[in-house]
Design a protein around this motif. Structure first.
Motif, PDB file in Angstrom:
ATOM      1  N   THR A  56       0.867  -1.173   0.000  1.00  0.00           N
ATOM      2  CA  THR A  56       0.000   0.000   0.000  1.00  0.00           C
ATOM      3  C   THR A  56       0.902   1.222   0.000  1.00  0.00           C
ATOM      4  O   THR A  56       1.840   1.311   0.796  1.00  0.00           O
ATOM      5  N   ARG A 123      -4.428   6.690  -1.608  1.00  0.00           N
ATOM      6  CA  ARG A 123      -3.575   5.513  -1.505  1.00  0.00           C
ATOM      7  C   ARG A 123      -3.915   4.522  -2.619  1.00  0.00           C
ATOM      8  O   ARG A 123      -5.044   4.432  -3.072  1.00  0.00           O
ATOM      9  N   THR A 125      -3.271   0.394  -3.464  1.00  0.00           N
ATOM     10  CA  THR A 125      -2.881  -0.900  -2.917  1.00  0.00           C
ATOM     11  C   THR A 125      -2.771  -1.895  -4.054  1.00  0.00           C
ATOM     12  O   THR A 125      -3.677  -2.006  -4.883  1.00  0.00           O
ATOM     13  N   TRP A 142     -11.824   6.219   4.583  1.00  0.00           N
ATOM     14  CA  TRP A 142     -11.318   5.783   3.283  1.00  0.00           C
ATOM     15  C   TRP A 142     -12.481   5.392   2.383  1.00  0.00           C
ATOM     16  O   TRP A 142     -13.337   4.610   2.777  1.00  0.00           O
ATOM     17  N   ILE A 183      -2.731  -3.215   2.804  1.00  0.00           N
ATOM     18  CA  ILE A 183      -3.870  -3.270   3.709  1.00  0.00           C
ATOM     19  C   ILE A 183      -4.651  -4.549   3.408  1.00  0.00           C
ATOM     20  O   ILE A 183      -4.430  -5.216   2.405  1.00  0.00           O
ATOM     21  N   ASP A 184      -5.571  -4.876   4.281  1.00  0.00           N
ATOM     22  CA  ASP A 184      -6.392  -6.070   4.132  1.00  0.00           C
ATOM     23  C   ASP A 184      -7.144  -6.048   2.796  1.00  0.00           C
ATOM     24  O   ASP A 184      -7.518  -4.984   2.306  1.00  0.00           O
TER      25      ASP A 184
END
Length: 190
Positions: A56, A123, A125, A142, A183-184
């Protein structure tokens, strides 16, 4: 913060300080391939490092938007034919959330962002071939902007970009840049 980074097409001026990076764009700098306009431009300013695996990447951006297509944000690039850029782009007299995925041909998505207050945190990812673009909204949550595809690859170039296709002298500011573990994969809150 920018250790081991290098420029693809350096800007007219740039400086790294403890607050971040500032850059001044060159005339007719851009990243675009074919679609609609019929030209290829690969002379935008991209400050990147070689990155492997999933990650990320995040940054807070601002600029002196004045001319059509002034833009800045994040970029992931495999080569000249495969890349994504996302951030703020000036069009129709306003700052818009913007993203372009290029797989031989560029697409373009813009969304008017009425809550732009002079800064935006964005961001990207990377989860294998999937690239997720998110922005931090006015409530500090987010929000998903886009989910797109880039071919699988072991590594890529990842970093910040800025362009000014219609002028020179767009001043881009990048603060709080980071590249970290991804991130997840969960896309939706419950």
């Amino acid at each position: 913060m920018f250790k081991d980074f290098q420029w693809h097409c350096p800007p007219l001026k740039w400086e790294i300080t403890e607050r971040g990076l500032t850059a001044e764009t060159a005339y007719q700098s851009d990243f675009w391939r074919n679609t609609y306009y019929g030209f290829i431009r690969d002379n935008g300013h991209f400050f990147y490092k070689e990155t492997e695996g999933d990650f990320t990447m995040q940054v807070t951006i601002s600029g002196n938007f004045e001319a059509l297509y002034d833009q800045l944000g994040l970029m992931i690039r495999l080569d000249a034919n495969h890349w994504v850029k996302a951030g703020i782009e000036y069009t129709d007299g306003e700052a818009h959330l913007s993203s372009v995925f290029t797989n031989e041909f560029s697409d373009w998505s813009v969304v008017r962002y009425r809550h732009y207050n002079g800064e935006l945190t964005i961001r990207l990812t990377r989860h294998e071939e999937a690239i997720r673009i998110q922005y931090l909204d006015e409530d500090k949550k987010w929000q998903m902007l886009r989910l797109g595809y880039l071919p699988k690859s072991k590594g890529c170039m990842a970093g910040i970009m800025c362009c000014s296709p219609e002028r020179k002298g767009f001043n881009a500011v990048f603060k709080n840049f980071s590249i970290d573990k991804p991130i997840d994969r969960k896309l939706h809150s419950e």
